[in-house]
Write a protein that holds these residues in place. Structure first.
Motif, PDB file in Angstrom:
ATOM      1  N   PRO A 185       0.835  -1.212   0.000  1.00 40.49           N
ATOM      2  CA  PRO A 185       0.000   0.000   0.000  1.00 40.49           C
ATOM      3  C   PRO A 185       0.867   1.259   0.000  1.00 40.49           C
ATOM      4  O   PRO A 185       1.959   1.273   0.567  1.00 40.49           O
ATOM      5  CB  PRO A 185      -0.805  -0.134   1.298  1.00 40.49           C
ATOM      6  CG  PRO A 185      -0.813  -1.600   1.584  1.00 40.49           C
ATOM      7  CD  PRO A 185       0.508  -2.116   1.112  1.00 40.49           C
ATOM      8  N   HIS A 186       0.355   2.295  -0.633  1.00 39.23           N
ATOM      9  CA  HIS A 186       1.138   3.527  -0.686  1.00 39.23           C
ATOM     10  C   HIS A 186       0.305   4.727  -0.261  1.00 39.23           C
ATOM     11  O   HIS A 186      -0.925   4.748  -0.434  1.00 39.23           O
ATOM     12  CB  HIS A 186       1.703   3.761  -2.094  1.00 39.23           C
ATOM     13  CG  HIS A 186       0.676   4.002  -3.146  1.00 39.23           C
ATOM     14  ND1 HIS A 186       0.007   2.980  -3.787  1.00 39.23           N
ATOM     15  CD2 HIS A 186       0.194   5.148  -3.701  1.00 39.23           C
ATOM     16  CE1 HIS A 186      -0.827   3.485  -4.676  1.00 39.23           C
ATOM     17  NE2 HIS A 186      -0.742   4.801  -4.643  1.00 39.23           N
ATOM     18  N   GLN A 214       0.991   4.290   9.314  1.00 37.84           N
ATOM     19  CA  GLN A 214       1.278   3.269   8.303  1.00 37.84           C
ATOM     20  C   GLN A 214       2.789   3.234   8.036  1.00 37.84           C
ATOM     21  O   GLN A 214       3.255   3.639   6.971  1.00 37.84           O
ATOM     22  CB  GLN A 214       0.518   3.568   7.010  1.00 37.84           C
ATOM     23  CG  GLN A 214      -0.987   3.632   7.175  1.00 37.84           C
ATOM     24  CD  GLN A 214      -1.707   3.907   5.863  1.00 37.84           C
ATOM     25  OE1 GLN A 214      -1.420   3.303   4.832  1.00 37.84           O
ATOM     26  NE2 GLN A 214      -2.656   4.828   5.905  1.00 37.84           N
ATOM     27  N   ALA A 217       4.220   1.772   4.735  1.00 28.16           N
ATOM     28  CA  ALA A 217       3.669   2.213   3.455  1.00 28.16           C
ATOM     29  C   ALA A 217       4.744   2.823   2.556  1.00 28.16           C
ATOM     30  O   ALA A 217       5.696   3.455   3.035  1.00 28.16           O
ATOM     31  CB  ALA A 217       2.558   3.229   3.675  1.00 28.16           C
ATOM     32  N   SER A 284      -3.776   4.559  -0.384  1.00 31.45           N
ATOM     33  CA  SER A 284      -4.569   4.270   0.818  1.00 31.45           C
ATOM     34  C   SER A 284      -4.999   5.557   1.501  1.00 31.45           C
ATOM     35  O   SER A 284      -6.008   5.587   2.212  1.00 31.45           O
ATOM     36  CB  SER A 284      -3.766   3.396   1.783  1.00 31.45           C
ATOM     37  OG  SER A 284      -2.570   4.056   2.176  1.00 31.45           O
TER      38      SER A 284
END
Length: 328
Positions: A185-186, A214, A217, A284
């Motif tokens: 996920p980024h 996160q 990420a 995300s």
């Protein structure tokens, strides 16, 4: 002209990719409200050589949409009459021809756009153009139309994006390749820094807060500035990703360049900008200023409500300006 719609709306463009996409959606909605066949005319030279329509180069145009040059020799009446005999002329050139001091005017579009307050213009051909989207001016019509009533504006726009703005195959493939390369996920970040500079330190602070939530990420940065790209690469290292695109050393915007170096074309760079929008839409969470239509387009593409940090959300100057621009 027998193969063309009895009533047509020619949708012109001026400005950057986000501006013209959201403005075109206004035009497409207005076409549906007025029972006109829409024709998107992006022959202004911003994202393809002048005279070539960039819209079907960047997107899978819907079957049956007429080519804008089919109307260049139109002899009938036009709404507004300013366009009579000039239907092949880009909007920016029309502004320069008729009122060269008004390029930055928030109301100049009214001179070159069919009257949005009425749905019954009698002319068979009407021209739509606005630099910024005017959804608020269409709102009274939408409330009275069962196709749109009680639907959220964002849902309506998302529907038109899906119907009219499916990216071409190269763009779609490039997006999937980049997603696979990041492998996780980024967080998306958009920083506009050429003609309008957002406060970068606030972007970085917001991004750093999200990274605490996160920590694994990746980061995808979309920017129009080589300076910002270098700054983020130094700050975030190998976790930062960006598309391989041309960024002018002098900070010039893509659609203001006549040509790029070593065969860089406007179409290729427009496709790269579209890749950026789509990668932001797949993040995300997105950190940006929604004052930029580029970021706003990404948010709508990805139906990202609730997954956005807008650093200008409480900026009174930005909020007031957006409201004024929406209703003028």
């Amino acid at each position: 002209m027998d193969d063309l719609h009895d009533r047509t709306l020619l949708i012109k463009a001026k400005g950057g990719l986000g501006n013209r996409m959201l403005s075109a959606i206004c035009g497409l909605i207005f076409a549906d409200l007025t029972g006109r066949g829409p024709v998107i005319d992006w022959r202004d030279g911003s994202y393809a050589p002048e005279g070539e329509n960039a819209y079907p180069l960047l997107f899978d145009a819907p079957e049956g949409m007429a080519a804008p040059d089919a109307f260049d020799d139109w002899q009938g009446a036009v709404s507004p009459a300013t366009w009579q005999g000039s239907l092949d002329v880009p909007a920016a050139r029309m502004v320069h021809r008729h009122d060269p001091a008004a390029h930055s005017s928030a109301r100049i579009y009214r001179r070159f756009c069919t009257d949005l307050s009425r749905l019954d213009a009698p002319q068979a051909l009407a021209v739509f153009w606005c630099y910024l989207p005017k959804f608020a001016r269409l709102a009274p019509h939408l409330r009275r139309d069962p196709r749109f009533a009680r639907r959220a504006r964002s849902a309506i726009i998302e529907d038109y994006l899906a119907r009219y703005f499916t990216p071409n195959a190269r763009v779609r493939a490039a997006v999937e390749t980049e997603i696979a390369a990041m492998g996780r996920p980024h967080l998306g970040v958009h920083v506009r820094y050429t003609d309008r500079k957002v406060p970068v330190h606030r972007i970085e602070a917001a991004l750093d807060r999200k990274l605490k939530d996160q920590p694994d990420a990746a980061i995808f940065l979309a920017t129009d500035s080589a300076e910002i790209q270098d700054r983020f690469a130094q700050r975030y290292g190998g976790r930062m990703h960006s598309t391989d695109k041309y960024l002018a050393a002098d900070g010039a915007r893509l659609h203001e360049m006549f040509s790029g170096p070593d065969g860089v074309t406007k179409q290729t760079e427009a496709e790269n900008a579209l890749i950026d929008i789509l990668l932001l839409s797949r993040s995300s969470h997105l950190v940006c200023s929604r004052h930029s239509t580029f970021a706003e387009t990404a948010i709508l593409y990805g139906a990202m409500t609730g997954r956005v940090t807008d650093i200008d959300r409480l900026n009174p100057k930005v909020v007031i300006k957006r409201i004024v621009q929406d209703y003028l």
